[in-house]
Design a protein around this motif. Structure first.
Motif, PDB file in Angstrom:
ATOM      1  N   ALA A   1       6.330   3.849  -7.788  1.00  0.00           N
ATOM      2  CA  ALA A   1       4.882   3.908  -7.566  1.00  0.00           C
ATOM      3  C   ALA A   1       4.129   3.295  -8.740  1.00  0.00           C
ATOM      4  O   ALA A   1       3.186   2.518  -8.548  1.00  0.00           O
ATOM      5  N   GLY A   2       4.546   3.610  -9.956  1.00  0.00           N
ATOM      6  CA  GLY A   2       3.888   3.061 -11.141  1.00  0.00           C
ATOM      7  C   GLY A   2       3.963   1.546 -11.204  1.00  0.00           C
ATOM      8  O   GLY A   2       2.997   0.892 -11.578  1.00  0.00           O
ATOM      9  N   GLU A   3       5.112   1.002 -10.843  1.00  0.00           N
ATOM     10  CA  GLU A   3       5.275  -0.457 -10.842  1.00  0.00           C
ATOM     11  C   GLU A   3       4.299  -1.119  -9.882  1.00  0.00           C
ATOM     12  O   GLU A   3       3.691  -2.153 -10.206  1.00  0.00           O
ATOM     13  N   PHE A   4       4.114  -0.525  -8.715  1.00  0.00           N
ATOM     14  CA  PHE A   4       3.233  -1.131  -7.724  1.00  0.00           C
ATOM     15  C   PHE A   4       1.774  -0.834  -7.994  1.00  0.00           C
ATOM     16  O   PHE A   4       0.912  -1.636  -7.652  1.00  0.00           O
ATOM     17  N   GLN A   5       1.471   0.281  -8.645  1.00  0.00           N
ATOM     18  CA  GLN A   5       0.088   0.573  -9.015  1.00  0.00           C
ATOM     19  C   GLN A   5      -0.383  -0.391 -10.095  1.00  0.00           C
ATOM     20  O   GLN A   5      -1.539  -0.810 -10.092  1.00  0.00           O
TER      21      GLN A   5
ATOM     22  N   VAL B   1       0.842  -1.200   0.000  1.00  0.00           N
ATOM     23  CA  VAL B   1       0.000   0.000   0.000  1.00  0.00           C
ATOM     24  C   VAL B   1       0.880   1.255   0.000  1.00  0.00           C
ATOM     25  O   VAL B   1       0.609   2.216  -0.719  1.00  0.00           O
ATOM     26  N   LEU B   2       1.938   1.249   0.799  1.00  0.00           N
ATOM     27  CA  LEU B   2       2.843   2.396   0.838  1.00  0.00           C
ATOM     28  C   LEU B   2       3.447   2.663  -0.532  1.00  0.00           C
ATOM     29  O   LEU B   2       3.494   3.809  -0.995  1.00  0.00           O
ATOM     30  N   LEU B   3       3.894   1.614  -1.199  1.00  0.00           N
ATOM     31  CA  LEU B   3       4.536   1.785  -2.503  1.00  0.00           C
ATOM     32  C   LEU B   3       3.532   2.169  -3.584  1.00  0.00           C
ATOM     33  O   LEU B   3       3.848   2.955  -4.477  1.00  0.00           O
ATOM     34  N   GLN B   4       2.307   1.649  -3.508  1.00  0.00           N
ATOM     35  CA  GLN B   4       1.259   2.040  -4.462  1.00  0.00           C
ATOM     36  C   GLN B   4       0.850   3.493  -4.266  1.00  0.00           C
ATOM     37  O   GLN B   4       0.497   4.186  -5.219  1.00  0.00           O
ATOM     38  N   SER B   5       0.889   3.962  -3.020  1.00  0.00           N
ATOM     39  CA  SER B   5       0.455   5.316  -2.675  1.00  0.00           C
ATOM     40  C   SER B   5       1.579   6.336  -2.751  1.00  0.00           C
ATOM     41  O   SER B   5       1.368   7.511  -2.443  1.00  0.00           O
ATOM     42  N   LEU B   6       2.751   5.891  -3.142  1.00  0.00           N
ATOM     43  CA  LEU B   6       3.935   6.741  -3.117  1.00  0.00           C
ATOM     44  C   LEU B   6       3.776   7.966  -4.003  1.00  0.00           C
ATOM     45  O   LEU B   6       3.475   7.860  -5.191  1.00  0.00           O
ATOM     46  N   SER B   7       3.934   9.117  -3.399  1.00  0.00           N
ATOM     47  CA  SER B   7       4.056  10.373  -4.142  1.00  0.00           C
ATOM     48  C   SER B   7       5.041  11.233  -3.366  1.00  0.00           C
ATOM     49  O   SER B   7       5.258  11.022  -2.176  1.00  0.00           O
ATOM     50  N   ALA B   8       5.650  12.160  -4.058  1.00  0.00           N
ATOM     51  CA  ALA B   8       6.735  12.914  -3.449  1.00  0.00           C
ATOM     52  C   ALA B   8       6.593  14.398  -3.743  1.00  0.00           C
ATOM     53  O   ALA B   8       6.062  14.790  -4.776  1.00  0.00           O
ATOM     54  N   GLN B   9       7.100  15.185  -2.814  1.00  0.00           N
ATOM     55  CA  GLN B   9       7.064  16.634  -2.959  1.00  0.00           C
ATOM     56  C   GLN B   9       8.467  17.181  -2.677  1.00  0.00           C
ATOM     57  O   GLN B   9       9.054  16.888  -1.627  1.00  0.00           O
ATOM     58  N   LEU B  10       8.978  17.968  -3.593  1.00  0.00           N
ATOM     59  CA  LEU B  10      10.309  18.556  -3.477  1.00  0.00           C
ATOM     60  C   LEU B  10      10.217  19.907  -2.777  1.00  0.00           C
ATOM     61  O   LEU B  10       9.443  20.777  -3.192  1.00  0.00           O
TER      62      LEU B  10
END
Length: 136
Positions: free
Chosen positions: A129-133, A9-18
């Motif tokens: 994230a794309g791989e896990f989604q 779930v963490l990897l599917q939900s992964l998004s990042a902010q710089l």
């Protein structure tokens, strides 16, 4: 709120902010911080207090510093007890030759990557994230 523990779930939900700022690592002697310092993170070690703070602030206070870096915040609310999340990300960044200094806060994990490598790191995070989604 305890945060997510499940790695998938963490990897599917992964998004990042710089973050906009350029950060550095510095150290000061044990004791009270110099007046006016507002570091993003402090860690008390036997040798002194490690600070992560904007480079402009370090230079304004005359602090010796190193590792100019960019902060990437992983916006998923991860549990401090999640197993393998940072390890998975650090392994992928390492495969690309990108060093990372992760810091876990109560709600989010933050990655400090070398200045100039942040776009590449963000691309790797998006790829993970794309791989896990696509597996969901």
């Amino acid at each position: 709120m305890s945060g997510e523990r499940r790695l998938d779930v963490l990897l599917q939900s992964l998004s990042a902010q710089l973050a906009d700022e350029l950060f550095v690592f510095a150290t000061v002697p044990p004791g009270p911080l110099p007046a006016g310092l507002a570091p993003r993170m402090t860690l008390h070690e036997a040798e002194g207090v490690t600070l992560i703070l904007p480079r402009d602030e370090a230079e304004a206070h005359g602090l010796e510093h190193g590792f100019p870096c960019r902060m990437i915040t992983l916006t998923v609310h991860s549990s401090l007890e999640a197993v393998g999340f940072i390890a998975h990300i650090a392994t992928r960044l390492a495969a690309a030759g990108i060093s990372v200094n992760p810091v876990s806060g109560f709600c989010h994990d933050h990655l400090f990557v070398p200045d100039g490598r942040e776009a590449e790191a963000l691309g790797i995070l998006e790829s993970v994230a794309g791989e896990f989604q696509s597996r969901a």
